[in-house]
Design an enzyme around this catalytic site. Structure first.
Site, PDB file in Angstrom:
ATOM      1  N   ASP A  81     -69.323 -28.061  34.392  1.00 48.71           N
ATOM      2  CA  ASP A  81     -68.698 -26.226  33.061  1.00 48.71           C
ATOM      3  C   ASP A  81     -69.249 -25.299  34.026  1.00 48.71           C
ATOM      4  O   ASP A  81     -70.309 -24.802  34.686  1.00 48.71           O
ATOM      5  CB  ASP A  81     -69.477 -26.566  31.786  1.00 48.71           C
ATOM      6  CG  ASP A  81     -68.459 -25.432  30.877  1.00 48.71           C
ATOM      7  OD1 ASP A  81     -67.350 -25.020  31.043  1.00 48.71           O
ATOM      8  OD2 ASP A  81     -69.220 -26.095  29.743  1.00 48.71           O
ATOM      9  N   ASP A  84     -70.082 -17.575  31.124  1.00 48.42           N
ATOM     10  CA  ASP A  84     -69.951 -16.738  31.409  1.00 48.42           C
ATOM     11  C   ASP A  84     -71.190 -15.101  31.745  1.00 48.42           C
ATOM     12  O   ASP A  84     -70.796 -14.124  32.743  1.00 48.42           O
ATOM     13  CB  ASP A  84     -69.959 -15.876  30.015  1.00 48.42           C
ATOM     14  CG  ASP A  84     -68.998 -16.522  28.904  1.00 48.42           C
ATOM     15  OD1 ASP A  84     -67.240 -16.444  29.735  1.00 48.42           O
ATOM     16  OD2 ASP A  84     -68.756 -17.322  27.966  1.00 48.42           O
ATOM     17  N   LYS A  94     -72.031 -19.059  27.125  1.00 54.65           N
ATOM     18  CA  LYS A  94     -71.125 -19.553  27.396  1.00 54.65           C
ATOM     19  C   LYS A  94     -70.306 -19.804  26.288  1.00 54.65           C
ATOM     20  O   LYS A  94     -71.376 -19.187  25.229  1.00 54.65           O
ATOM     21  CB  LYS A  94     -71.139 -21.114  27.394  1.00 54.65           C
ATOM     22  CG  LYS A  94     -72.041 -21.270  28.614  1.00 54.65           C
ATOM     23  CD  LYS A  94     -72.098 -23.218  29.015  1.00 54.65           C
ATOM     24  CE  LYS A  94     -71.272 -23.857  28.607  1.00 54.65           C
ATOM     25  NZ  LYS A  94     -69.648 -23.315  29.459  1.00 54.65           N
ATOM     26  N   GLU A 103     -69.241 -27.743  23.714  1.00 56.85           N
ATOM     27  CA  GLU A 103     -69.575 -27.664  25.448  1.00 56.85           C
ATOM     28  C   GLU A 103     -71.253 -28.176  25.581  1.00 56.85           C
ATOM     29  O   GLU A 103     -71.946 -28.652  26.461  1.00 56.85           O
ATOM     30  CB  GLU A 103     -69.078 -25.864  25.696  1.00 56.85           C
ATOM     31  CG  GLU A 103     -68.314 -26.243  26.093  1.00 56.85           C
ATOM     32  CD  GLU A 103     -68.066 -23.834  26.723  1.00 56.85           C
ATOM     33  OE1 GLU A 103     -66.926 -24.498  27.140  1.00 56.85           O
ATOM     34  OE2 GLU A 103     -68.771 -23.771  26.250  1.00 56.85           O
TER      35      GLU A 103
END
Ligand code: 5RP
Length: 222
Positions: A81, A84, A94, A103
């Site tokens: 994944d 940010d 995230k 997630e």
């Protein structure tokens, strides 16, 4: 190299962490989209994927990759994944794509979290990126006041002028003005506030490996 090319680079590099025959945990976002596109090249050598969002599920299925429900699978070897923000310890912010709850669920089900990101995401201290928090709508005002007491300003995320609704039917607050110096303590604290579904600090589900795209190539951070 453009940011888009750096994302392609790390998306392809993440294939090295995919175990043949396995079910792969797949995140959400523009960097993960590059990974999904690369994963299509080995779709006949994996059993399928568990996805963290409707958007990733649709992209996986469009490329002919079988998507399993998380509840059908015990443990995943690897979860891939984006982030940010990520610090040098692998702690992340995230949820920029509003998929943070699923997630975190899929990450928790996985033995290894491989984060893929361009190098602009690497920070010393988390908090410059507005922190996404998925909340039950009736609790949003009170949670906004609780963040204000910590020095944060929470804003309801909008989409086309109305509150964004997540894949789980909830809302997102984006919180600015925080410096998150103790990610584990912060995640523990905010998780206890009634009405918080998921806070976008990934400290308990931190990255075990980070593939950072830089003009000179992919840097591996562990
Ligand atoms: C989605 C996420 C994404 O991983 C994060 O926003 C990074 O996205 P991108 O790869 O598009 O920069 O947490 O909820």
């Amino acid at each position: 190299m453009t940011q888009d090319e750096l994302k392609t680079l790390v998306g392809q590099a993440a294939l090295h962490y995919v175990e043949p025959g396995s079910i792969v945990g797949v995140g959400t976002g523009s960097t993960v989209n590059k990974f999904i596109d690369a994963l299509a090249s080995m779709k006949d050598r994996i059993a399928g994927a568990v996805s963290s969002s409707v958007a990733s599920t649709e992209r996986l299925q469009a490329l002919g990759i079988k998507v399993f429900d998380a509840a059908e699978v015990d443990e995943l070897a690897v979860y891939i994944d984006g982030a940010d923000e990520i610090d040098h310890a692998g702690y992340m912010i995230k949820g920029g794509g509003a998929a943070l709850t699923r997630e975190k669920i899929v990450a928790a089900q996985s033995r290894k979290f491989v984060c893929i990101a361009d190098e602009s995401k690497l920070v010393q201290t988390l908090g410059n990126f507005p922190l996404p928090v998925e909340v039950i709508p009736m609790a949003a005002q009170r949670i906004t006041r609780q963040f204000a007491a910590l020095g944060g300003v929470a804003a309801l995320r909008l989409k086309e002028g109305v509150p964004l609704v997540t894949d789980n039917g909830q809302h997102i607050l984006d919180v600015t003005g925080l410096k998150i110096t103790d990610p584990l303590g912060f995640e523990t604290q905010v998780n206890q506030w009634p009405g918080v579904v998921t806070v976008g600090v990934f400290a308990f589900q931190k990255a075990n490996v980070c593939l950072l795209g830089a003009p000179g190539g992919v840097k591996t951070m562990v």
